[in-house]
Design an enzyme around this catalytic site. Sequence first.
Site, short mmCIF file in Angstrom:
data_model
loop_
_atom_site.label_atom_id
_atom_site.label_comp_id
_atom_site.label_asym_id
_atom_site.label_seq_id
_atom_site.Cartn_x
_atom_site.Cartn_y
_atom_site.Cartn_z
N HIS A 1 -17.45 -18.30 -1.72
CA HIS A 1 -16.59 -17.56 -2.63
C HIS A 1 -16.04 -18.53 -3.66
O HIS A 1 -16.52 -19.66 -3.77
CB HIS A 1 -15.48 -16.82 -1.86
CG HIS A 1 -14.59 -17.75 -1.09
ND1 HIS A 1 -13.48 -18.33 -1.62
CD2 HIS A 1 -14.69 -18.23 0.18
CE1 HIS A 1 -12.91 -19.11 -0.72
NE2 HIS A 1 -13.63 -19.07 0.38
N ALA A 2 -15.04 -18.13 -4.41
CA ALA A 2 -14.60 -18.88 -5.59
C ALA A 2 -14.38 -20.37 -5.38
O ALA A 2 -14.97 -21.18 -6.09
CB ALA A 2 -13.33 -18.24 -6.16
#
Length: 93
Positions: free
Chosen positions: A16-17
């Site tokens: 994810h980010a």
Amino acid sequence: MTATRTVRIGSSHGLHARPAKLFAQAAKDSGIPVTIAKDSGKAVNAASILGVIALAVEHGDYVTLTADGDGAENVLDTLTELLTTDHDQDAAG
């Protein structure tokens, strides 16, 4: 020189980010072309955070990294370490 490596994702929430950003920045900083592919899917530019996130890589998934240029093995060593580390665990303290 081209080097390829298959790696299992260690971050408990996948790429994810935060881990995707760390990974994409390291790929960009390597100075050589690097791609990442999930399973047998299409390879994307590893230096593109949007491309990396779009792969929807989850914890335990396998990805294939390919680096092309001088120091390709060293670049893959660095990127492998980033991908196998649980950055979510680090963030939790």
